[in-house]
Design a protein around this motif. Structure first.
Motif, PDB file in Angstrom:
ATOM      1  N   GLU A  66       0.815  -1.219   0.000  1.00  0.00           N
ATOM      2  CA  GLU A  66       0.000   0.000   0.000  1.00  0.00           C
ATOM      3  C   GLU A  66       0.852   1.273   0.000  1.00  0.00           C
ATOM      4  O   GLU A  66       0.475   2.272  -0.609  1.00  0.00           O
ATOM      5  CB  GLU A  66      -0.939  -0.006   1.213  1.00  0.00           C
ATOM      6  CG  GLU A  66      -2.018  -1.093   1.133  1.00  0.00           C
ATOM      7  CD  GLU A  66      -3.012  -0.984   2.278  1.00  0.00           C
ATOM      8  OE1 GLU A  66      -2.861  -0.051   3.098  1.00  0.00           O
ATOM      9  OE2 GLU A  66      -3.927  -1.815   2.339  1.00  0.00           O
ATOM     10  N   ASP A  67       1.979   1.231   0.708  1.00  0.00           N
ATOM     11  CA  ASP A  67       2.810   2.444   0.751  1.00  0.00           C
ATOM     12  C   ASP A  67       3.543   2.704  -0.563  1.00  0.00           C
ATOM     13  O   ASP A  67       4.170   3.749  -0.730  1.00  0.00           O
ATOM     14  CB  ASP A  67       3.821   2.359   1.894  1.00  0.00           C
ATOM     15  CG  ASP A  67       4.726   1.135   1.756  1.00  0.00           C
ATOM     16  OD1 ASP A  67       4.442   0.274   0.889  1.00  0.00           O
ATOM     17  OD2 ASP A  67       5.711   1.040   2.507  1.00  0.00           O
TER      18      ASP A  67
ATOM     19  N   GLN B   9       1.844   2.097  -3.643  1.00  0.00           N
ATOM     20  CA  GLN B   9       0.857   2.134  -4.714  1.00  0.00           C
ATOM     21  C   GLN B   9       0.815   3.471  -5.450  1.00  0.00           C
ATOM     22  O   GLN B   9       0.374   3.527  -6.599  1.00  0.00           O
ATOM     23  CB  GLN B   9      -0.530   1.795  -4.147  1.00  0.00           C
ATOM     24  CG  GLN B   9      -0.644   0.331  -3.751  1.00  0.00           C
ATOM     25  CD  GLN B   9      -2.032  -0.022  -3.222  1.00  0.00           C
ATOM     26  OE1 GLN B   9      -2.908   0.834  -3.138  1.00  0.00           O
ATOM     27  NE2 GLN B   9      -2.238  -1.288  -2.856  1.00  0.00           N
ATOM     28  N   GLN B  10       1.244   4.552  -4.800  1.00  0.00           N
ATOM     29  CA  GLN B  10       1.303   5.838  -5.490  1.00  0.00           C
ATOM     30  C   GLN B  10       2.719   6.147  -5.990  1.00  0.00           C
ATOM     31  O   GLN B  10       2.898   6.842  -6.997  1.00  0.00           O
ATOM     32  CB  GLN B  10       0.829   6.957  -4.554  1.00  0.00           C
ATOM     33  CG  GLN B  10      -0.651   6.882  -4.209  1.00  0.00           C
ATOM     34  CD  GLN B  10      -1.541   6.893  -5.444  1.00  0.00           C
ATOM     35  OE1 GLN B  10      -1.315   7.655  -6.384  1.00  0.00           O
ATOM     36  NE2 GLN B  10      -2.547   6.036  -5.450  1.00  0.00           N
ATOM     37  N   LYS B  11       3.722   5.608  -5.305  1.00  0.00           N
ATOM     38  CA  LYS B  11       5.099   5.865  -5.703  1.00  0.00           C
ATOM     39  C   LYS B  11       5.452   5.241  -7.042  1.00  0.00           C
ATOM     40  O   LYS B  11       6.339   5.725  -7.749  1.00  0.00           O
ATOM     41  CB  LYS B  11       6.062   5.362  -4.636  1.00  0.00           C
ATOM     42  CG  LYS B  11       5.973   6.111  -3.312  1.00  0.00           C
ATOM     43  CD  LYS B  11       6.981   5.564  -2.319  1.00  0.00           C
ATOM     44  CE  LYS B  11       6.912   6.311  -0.996  1.00  0.00           C
ATOM     45  NZ  LYS B  11       7.871   5.779  -0.010  1.00  0.00           N
ATOM     46  N   ILE B  12       4.761   4.138  -7.399  1.00  0.00           N
ATOM     47  CA  ILE B  12       5.127   3.439  -8.627  1.00  0.00           C
ATOM     48  C   ILE B  12       4.851   4.280  -9.875  1.00  0.00           C
ATOM     49  O   ILE B  12       5.344   3.956 -10.959  1.00  0.00           O
ATOM     50  CB  ILE B  12       4.374   2.094  -8.745  1.00  0.00           C
ATOM     51  CG1 ILE B  12       2.860   2.335  -8.723  1.00  0.00           C
ATOM     52  CG2 ILE B  12       4.795   1.136  -7.647  1.00  0.00           C
ATOM     53  CD1 ILE B  12       2.058   1.074  -8.953  1.00  0.00           C
ATOM     54  N   PHE B  13       4.080   5.366  -9.718  1.00  0.00           N
ATOM     55  CA  PHE B  13       3.815   6.228 -10.865  1.00  0.00           C
ATOM     56  C   PHE B  13       4.870   7.324 -11.025  1.00  0.00           C
ATOM     57  O   PHE B  13       4.816   8.099 -11.969  1.00  0.00           O
ATOM     58  CB  PHE B  13       2.429   6.879 -10.724  1.00  0.00           C
ATOM     59  CG  PHE B  13       1.302   5.882 -10.814  1.00  0.00           C
ATOM     60  CD1 PHE B  13       0.859   5.431 -12.036  1.00  0.00           C
ATOM     61  CD2 PHE B  13       0.715   5.386  -9.659  1.00  0.00           C
ATOM     62  CE1 PHE B  13      -0.176   4.519 -12.124  1.00  0.00           C
ATOM     63  CE2 PHE B  13      -0.322   4.473  -9.732  1.00  0.00           C
ATOM     64  CZ  PHE B  13      -0.764   4.023 -10.965  1.00  0.00           C
ATOM     65  N   GLU B  14       5.816   7.386 -10.097  1.00  0.00           N
ATOM     66  CA  GLU B  14       6.869   8.381 -10.204  1.00  0.00           C
ATOM     67  C   GLU B  14       7.933   7.906 -11.193  1.00  0.00           C
ATOM     68  O   GLU B  14       8.164   6.706 -11.355  1.00  0.00           O
ATOM     69  CB  GLU B  14       7.505   8.646  -8.838  1.00  0.00           C
ATOM     70  CG  GLU B  14       6.535   9.233  -7.825  1.00  0.00           C
ATOM     71  CD  GLU B  14       7.176   9.426  -6.464  1.00  0.00           C
ATOM     72  OE1 GLU B  14       8.406   9.184  -6.354  1.00  0.00           O
ATOM     73  OE2 GLU B  14       6.465   9.807  -5.513  1.00  0.00           O
ATOM     74  N   LYS B  15       8.576   8.854 -11.824  1.00  0.00           N
ATOM     75  CA  LYS B  15       9.568   8.538 -12.853  1.00  0.00           C
ATOM     76  C   LYS B  15      10.747   7.785 -12.258  1.00  0.00           C
ATOM     77  O   LYS B  15      11.355   8.217 -11.285  1.00  0.00           O
ATOM     78  CB  LYS B  15      10.051   9.838 -13.516  1.00  0.00           C
ATOM     79  CG  LYS B  15      10.958   9.625 -14.713  1.00  0.00           C
ATOM     80  CD  LYS B  15      11.291  10.952 -15.356  1.00  0.00           C
ATOM     81  CE  LYS B  15      12.160  10.765 -16.586  1.00  0.00           C
ATOM     82  NZ  LYS B  15      12.477  12.055 -17.238  1.00  0.00           N
ATOM     83  N   GLY B  16      11.080   6.635 -12.867  1.00  0.00           N
ATOM     84  CA  GLY B  16      12.233   5.860 -12.433  1.00  0.00           C
ATOM     85  C   GLY B  16      11.955   4.895 -11.305  1.00  0.00           C
ATOM     86  O   GLY B  16      12.831   4.105 -10.935  1.00  0.00           O
TER      87      GLY B  16
ATOM     88  N   GLU C 257      -5.420  -1.605  -6.424  1.00  0.00           N
ATOM     89  CA  GLU C 257      -5.842  -2.369  -5.241  1.00  0.00           C
ATOM     90  C   GLU C 257      -5.322  -3.796  -5.359  1.00  0.00           C
ATOM     91  O   GLU C 257      -5.161  -4.328  -6.467  1.00  0.00           O
ATOM     92  CB  GLU C 257      -7.364  -2.360  -5.106  1.00  0.00           C
ATOM     93  CG  GLU C 257      -8.097  -2.892  -6.321  1.00  0.00           C
ATOM     94  CD  GLU C 257      -9.604  -2.800  -6.171  1.00  0.00           C
ATOM     95  OE1 GLU C 257     -10.079  -2.945  -5.024  1.00  0.00           O
ATOM     96  OE2 GLU C 257     -10.302  -2.584  -7.179  1.00  0.00           O
ATOM     97  N   ASN C 258      -5.068  -4.407  -4.221  1.00  0.00           N
ATOM     98  CA  ASN C 258      -4.633  -5.795  -4.176  1.00  0.00           C
ATOM     99  C   ASN C 258      -5.848  -6.704  -4.097  1.00  0.00           C
ATOM    100  O   ASN C 258      -6.816  -6.415  -3.384  1.00  0.00           O
ATOM    101  CB  ASN C 258      -3.720  -6.033  -2.974  1.00  0.00           C
ATOM    102  CG  ASN C 258      -2.364  -5.347  -3.146  1.00  0.00           C
ATOM    103  OD1 ASN C 258      -1.831  -5.285  -4.250  1.00  0.00           O
ATOM    104  ND2 ASN C 258      -1.824  -4.828  -2.047  1.00  0.00           N
TER     105      ASN C 258
ATOM    106  N   SER D  73      -3.138  -8.166  -8.193  1.00  0.00           N
ATOM    107  CA  SER D  73      -3.560  -6.770  -8.018  1.00  0.00           C
ATOM    108  C   SER D  73      -4.415  -6.357  -9.196  1.00  0.00           C
ATOM    109  O   SER D  73      -4.423  -7.006 -10.251  1.00  0.00           O
ATOM    110  CB  SER D  73      -2.337  -5.853  -7.896  1.00  0.00           C
ATOM    111  OG  SER D  73      -1.506  -5.972  -9.039  1.00  0.00           O
ATOM    112  N   ARG D  74      -5.166  -5.285  -9.008  1.00  0.00           N
ATOM    113  CA  ARG D  74      -6.064  -4.785 -10.049  1.00  0.00           C
ATOM    114  C   ARG D  74      -5.771  -3.294 -10.276  1.00  0.00           C
ATOM    115  O   ARG D  74      -5.714  -2.510  -9.338  1.00  0.00           O
ATOM    116  CB  ARG D  74      -7.513  -4.963  -9.650  1.00  0.00           C
ATOM    117  CG  ARG D  74      -8.496  -4.408 -10.700  1.00  0.00           C
ATOM    118  CD  ARG D  74      -9.935  -4.367 -10.189  1.00  0.00           C
ATOM    119  NE  ARG D  74     -10.441  -5.703  -9.954  1.00  0.00           N
ATOM    120  CZ  ARG D  74     -10.920  -6.124  -8.778  1.00  0.00           C
ATOM    121  NH1 ARG D  74     -10.906  -5.302  -7.725  1.00  0.00           N
ATOM    122  NH2 ARG D  74     -11.375  -7.349  -8.631  1.00  0.00           N
TER     123      ARG D  74
END
Length: 530
Positions: A466-467, A469-476, A507-508, A514-515
Motif C-alpha cells: 500500500e505504501d 501504490q502511489q510511488k510506482i507512478f513516479e519517474k524511475g 488495489e490488491n 492486483s487490479r
C-alpha cells in the motif's frame, strides 16, 4: 592590430611632437623678445642714460651700454639720439651713423610715436630679437633718444635645440612605449579570443547562427545580468512568441517571468531534464551555466515541449510492442508449424486437424470479440499483439466477453491510449510470470457505459504494498529487481491521465494479484483527479 595601434600611436606622437616643438620655438622667441623689451625700457628709464643722451656723453654711454650688455647677457645694447644717430654701439665705427641701417624705418615708432616694441631683424651684429624703447625727458616728456636691446637668434636656436633634444627623446620613448603597449594589448586580446583572427571569428559567428537555427530545440542564453543575448527561431515558436519579436537585450524575467535561469546563474549548478511550465506550456528544460575561468558569465537553456518528448516515448513503446508482437507470433507459429508437420509425418492426421482447428478457433473467437467489442483498429491491434505476447510467455490474456469499447472520443489520441493500455498489460504479464511461471492468467475488462471509459487489468502477481501504490507512478520508480531501464511506463500513464483529466486506482486482490482500474472521461478535463 599591432600595426594599426602602432601606426595610430606614431601619428599621434609625431603630431604632438611637431606641435610641441613649434609651440616651444614660438614661446621662446616671444619670451626673448619680451625680455629684450623689458631691458630696453629699463635702460631707457635709467637717469644715467637720460643724462648721457641729454649731454651726448658718447664715452660714458658706451661704458654704461657695455656693462649693461654683460649684466643682461644681451647681444648688444645700442643707444641713439632723437634723430636715431648712434651714441653707443659695440662697434666704434658704427657710432654716429643712423640706426636705420639695422631695421629701416621701424625705429621711427619709438622716436616719433613714443612706443616701445619688439622686432626681429638682421643688423650689423647679425639676426636678433630686439626690444626698442624711447628715452623720454622726465620733466618735459620730450623724446630725446632711443634704446635698442638685442638678443641673438643663435642664442634662441641653441636653447630650442637643447629643449628639442629632450622633447624628441621623450617623443621617441613615448612612441616606443606605445608600440609595446599595442603589442601587449594585441597579445592579451588574442588570448581572450582563443587566438582567432577576425575572419575566423566572423565565420564562427555565422556557423553558430546557422547551428542555432538548425536545432529543433528552443535555445535562449542570458548574460550575468540576466539579459537575453542569444535565441533561435525555434525558441519563439515553442514559447508561442511572435517570430518578429526582438528578444536580444531584454531581461529574461520580462519575457519569461516564471523562468529559473537566474537561480542557475547564482548557484552555478546545471539542471537537466527538468519539467517546468513556461507560458502555460509544459516543457522539458536543460540549463547549463557558462563559465569563463572560475566566473559564471551566463546561462544557456534548451527546451522542448513535453508533448514532443512523450510522443517520442510513445512511438518507441509502440515500435517495441509491434516488434514483440511479430517476434512472439513468429516464434509461436514456428513451433506450431513444426508440430503440425511432425504429426503429418507420423500420419496422425486427426491430431493435426484438431490442432489446426483449435488454433483457428481461438484466434477466430478473439478476432470476433474484438470486431464486436472494439471496432477501433489501433486498439484492437494492440490487444491482438498482447494476446500473442502472453501466449509466447506461457501465459493467457483473457478479455472479458462482456467488454465493450465502442464510444471512444474522436479527439482522444489513440497512440497515447494504446501506450497506456499496453503498459498496464505488459506490467501485469511480467508480474504474473514472476509469481506463477507459465500457466498464469491476466484478465482485461473494458466498458464505455456512462461518461467514462473504464479499463480493468487484473494480474496474478505478488501484489503491490500500500505504501508503494502511489510511488510506482513516479519517474524511475519500479518494483522490478535489477531493472534499471524500467520505471517509466507507469510514469507515462500518469502523465497522460494528468493531461486528459483521468484517474487510476490500484488495489490488491484477495489472495494474490492486483487490479489496476483506469478511468478516462469521454471529455478531456485537463485536471489531475488521482
Amino acid at each position: 592590430m599591432i600595426l594599426t595601434l602602432g601606426f595610430v600611436s606614431a601619428v599621434q606622437t609625431i603630431l604632438i611632437g611637431v606641435f610641441a616643438g613649434y609651440y616651444l620655438s614660438d614661446s621662446l622667441f616671444d619670451e626673448i623678445g619680451q625680455r629684450a623689451l623689458m631691458v630696453s625700457k629699463t635702460v631707457a628709464a635709467a637717469p644715467s642714460v637720460i643724462e648721457g643722451v641729454r649731454q651726448r656723453d658718447i664715452e660714458g654711454l658706451n661704458r654704461l651700454a657695455s656693462r649693461l650688455t654683460r649684466t643682461n647677457e644681451a647681444l648688444f645694447i645700442v643707444i641713439g639720439d632723437h634723430q636715431g644717430m648712434r651714441l653707443a654701439h659695440p662697434s666704434a665705427d658704427r657710432i654716429g651713423h643712423s640706426m636705420a641701417d639695422d631695421d629701416g624705418d621701424q625705429g621711427r615708432r619709438a622716436l616719433v610715436e613714443g612706443k616701445a616694441y619688439v622686432a626681429r631683424a638682421a643688423g650689423s651684429l647679425g639676426e636678433s630679437m630686439r626690444g626698442k624703447a624711447p628715452v623720454i625727458e622726465p620733466e618735459t616728456g620730450e623724446i630725446i633718444g632711443i634704446v635698442s636691446v638685442g638678443y641673438g637668434v643663435d642664442q634662441v636656436d641653441a636653447t630650442i635645440k637643447r629643449y628639442s633634444f629632450v622633447l624628441y627623446t621623450v617623443v621617441g620613448l613615448t612612441l616606443l612605449v606605445s608600440i609595446l603597449i599595442a603589442m601587449v594589448i594585441a597579445s592579451r586580446f588574442k588570448r581572450a579570443i582563443f587566438g582567432l583572427e577576425p575572419e575566423e571569428i566572423a565565420r564562427l559567428f555565422q556557423e553558430r547562427d546557422a547551428t542555432l537555427q538548425s536545432v529543433r530545440e528552443g535555445i535562449i542564453a542570458v548574460n550575468r545580468d540576466g539579459v537575453i543575448t542569444t535565441f533561435n527561431r525555434t525558441a519563439l515558436e515553442t514559447l508561442g512568441i511572435d517570430p518578429d519579436t526582438p528578444l536580444s537585450g531584454r531581461p529574461i524575467l520580462d519575457v519569461l517571468p516564471e523562468s529559473d535561469l537566474l537561480s542557475v546563474l547564482e548557484s552555478g549548478t546545471p539542471d537537466f531534464d527538468r519539467e517546468v511550465w513556461l507560458r502555460n506550456r509544459q516543457m522539458i528544460v536543460n540549463r547549463l551555466p557558462v563559465r569563463q575561468g572560475a566566473e559564471i558569465t551566463g546561462v544557456v537553456a534548451s527546451f522542448r515541449l513535453k508533448d514532443e518528448v512523450d510522443q517520442v516515448s510513445r512511438q518507441l513503446t509502440r515500435i517495441q510492442q509491434y516488434a514483440d508482437t511479430l517476434r512472439s507470433q513468429t516464434h509461436e507459429y514456428s513451433n506450431k508449424l513444426h508440430t503440425i508437420a511432425g504429426l503429418i509425418q507420423i500420419e496422425a492426421y486427426d491430431d493435426a486437424l484438431n490442432l489446426i482447428g483449435s488454433e483457428v478457433s481461438d484466434h477466430q473467437a478473439l478476432i470476433h470479440l474484438l470486431l464486436e467489442a472494439v471496432p477501433d483498429p489501433v486498439i484492437a491491434g494492440c490487444l491482438m499483439g498482447k494476446y500473442n505476447r502472453a501466449r509466447e510467455m506461457g501465459l493467457g490474456l483473457q478479455i472479458d466477453a462482456e467488454s465493450r469499447m465502442v464510444d471512444i472520443p474522436a479527439d482522444m489520441p489513440r497512440d497515447q491510449l494504446v501506450s497506456v493500455l499496453g503498459n498496464l498489460i505488459d506490467n501485469a504479464l511480467e508480474a504474473t510470470r514472476h509469481q506463477t511461471g507459465e500457466g498464469g492468467r491476466v484478465q482485461l475488462s473494458m466498458t464505455d457505459l456512462g461518461h467514462e471509459l473504464i479499463f480493468e487489468v487484473e494480474d496474478q502477481g505478488p501484489g503491490i504494498p500500500e505504501d508503494s501504490q502511489q510511488k510506482i507512478f513516479e519517474k524511475g520508480v519500479t518494483t522490478k529487481q535489477g531493472a534499471e531501464e524500467h520505471g517509466y511506463g507507469l510514469h507515462l500513464v500518469r502523465q497522460f491521465l494528468n493531461r486528459w483529466g483521468g484517474s487510476i486506482m490500484v488495489e490488491n486482490l484477495p489472495g494474490v494479484g492486483s487490479r489496476f482500474t483506469l478511468y478516462l472521461p469521454k471529455t478531456s478535463q485537463g485536471s489531475d483527479r488521482h
